[in-house]
Design a protein around this motif. Structure first.
Motif, PDB file in Angstrom:
ATOM      1  N   GLN A  19       0.843  -1.191  -0.091  1.00  0.00           N
ATOM      2  CA  GLN A  19      -0.026   0.051   0.087  1.00  0.00           C
ATOM      3  C   GLN A  19       0.935   1.309   0.059  1.00  0.00           C
ATOM      4  OE1 GLN A  19      -2.396  -0.303   3.460  1.00  0.00           O
ATOM      5  NE2 GLN A  19      -3.431  -2.364   2.799  1.00  0.00           N
ATOM      6  N   HIS A  20       0.295   2.299  -0.762  1.00  0.00           N
ATOM      7  CA  HIS A  20       1.145   3.718  -0.839  1.00  0.00           C
ATOM      8  C   HIS A  20       0.179   4.874  -1.017  1.00  0.00           C
ATOM      9  CE1 HIS A  20       1.217   2.339  -4.961  1.00  0.00           C
ATOM     10  NE2 HIS A  20       1.463   3.712  -5.282  1.00  0.00           N
ATOM     11  N   GLU A  22      -0.094   8.347  -3.368  1.00  0.00           N
ATOM     12  CA  GLU A  22       0.475   9.167  -4.419  1.00  0.00           C
ATOM     13  C   GLU A  22      -0.126  10.497  -4.270  1.00  0.00           C
ATOM     14  OE1 GLU A  22       0.562   5.384  -7.592  1.00  0.00           O
ATOM     15  OE2 GLU A  22      -0.867   7.244  -7.988  1.00  0.00           O
ATOM     16  N   ARG A  76      -4.722   6.863  -2.232  1.00  0.00           N
ATOM     17  CA  ARG A  76      -4.332   5.808  -1.227  1.00  0.00           C
ATOM     18  C   ARG A  76      -4.319   4.604  -2.400  1.00  0.00           C
ATOM     19  NH1 ARG A  76      -6.226   1.576   1.587  1.00  0.00           N
ATOM     20  NH2 ARG A  76      -4.861   0.686   3.243  1.00  0.00           N
ATOM     21  N   ARG A 241       4.481  11.972  -6.863  1.00  0.00           N
ATOM     22  CA  ARG A 241       5.271  10.646  -6.266  1.00  0.00           C
ATOM     23  C   ARG A 241       4.368   9.560  -6.383  1.00  0.00           C
ATOM     24  NH1 ARG A 241       5.722  11.314   0.307  1.00  0.00           N
ATOM     25  NH2 ARG A 241       3.315  10.936   0.538  1.00  0.00           N
TER      26      ARG A 241
END
Length: 241
Positions: A19-20, A22, A76, A241
């Motif tokens: 999970q990240h 942006e 997310r 990002r």
């Protein structure tokens, strides 16, 4: 024994690591019009010789007008490419209305008002701040991916201004114009929004459609014509990002 105890923890940690968050920015054209039973393609001008007193009888036009849409978004991305997005935006938009007639009294103090053939158009310009919460999924296709989102949007309408121009039949062709604020600013327009972004690496093409539910002519005495916002955004996005 320690390795056996670590295996369940590693199994749990793997999806979490996938999970990240942006950060994205978007900019483009906003196409805007009004829908609903009382949105009209054409209207007429109530004309006066006094500066700023002329106005369009119904400026809530059903014709698309072009404006500007900007935004910033946090997304997310879940372990299975599920998406939760929070988007803040600014919009400068305008709908358009054809003008086919003009109502006026000549001289201004006359009790008789005539109806004259006219041409031209009126733009109803609106400024909004928007908040969009989107739920969706990221679909991958080779080097490309598509983010598909849908969810509620709230627009704060803080500016509403009418501006139009054209000519009418009186002593030949006579110019008319309107330039005035409409006193409906400061309202909340709840909307439903569908949003899609096609990505190639960090660069994306974004398209979205918003369907408004606030009646811009609610509260009129003796009537309540129904006109609602409709908006299409087309532009580019960049993944920070």
């Amino acid at each position: 024994m320690k390795k056996l105890l670590l295996l369940p923890l590693l199994t749990f940690a793997a999806p979490v690591a996938a999970q990240h968050i942006e950060l994205q920015a978007r900019a483009g054209t906003g196409l805007f019009r009004f829908g609903g039973a009382d949105a009209q393609n054409a209207s007429f001008i109530n004309y006066s010789d006094f500066p700023g007193a002329s106005y369009t009888n119904s400026p809530y036009g059903s014709r698309w007008g072009a404006g500007l849409a900007l935004g910033a978004r946090a997304v997310r991305v879940g372990a299975r490419n599920g998406l939760l997005a929070f988007d803040l935006g600014y919009e400068w938009l305008q709908s358009r209305t054809n003008i086919t007639g003009l109502s006026a009294a000549f001289p201004a103090y006359s009790s008789y008002r005539g109806l004259y053939n006219a041409d031209g158009s009126t733009a109803l310009r609106t400024q909004n701040l928007t908040v969009f919460v989107g739920f969706g999924h990221r679909f991958a296709a080779g080097p490309l991916s598509i983010d598909a989102l849908v969810g509620p949007e709230v627009a704060y309408v803080f500016g509403l201004h009418e501006k139009g121009s054209g000519t009418f039949d009186y002593n030949g062709r006579t110019a008319w114009s309107t330039d005035r604020d409409r006193h409906l600013a400061g309202h909340i327009d709840p909307r439903l929004r569908a949003d899609a972004t096609l990505w190639y690496q960090r660069l994306g093409f974004n398209a979205s459609y918003s369907h408004g539910f606030w009646n811009y002519q609610s509260g009129l005495l003796g009537a309540s014509p129904k006109v609602y916002s409709r908006m299409l955004r087309l532009g580019v996005a960049y993944r920070l990002r």
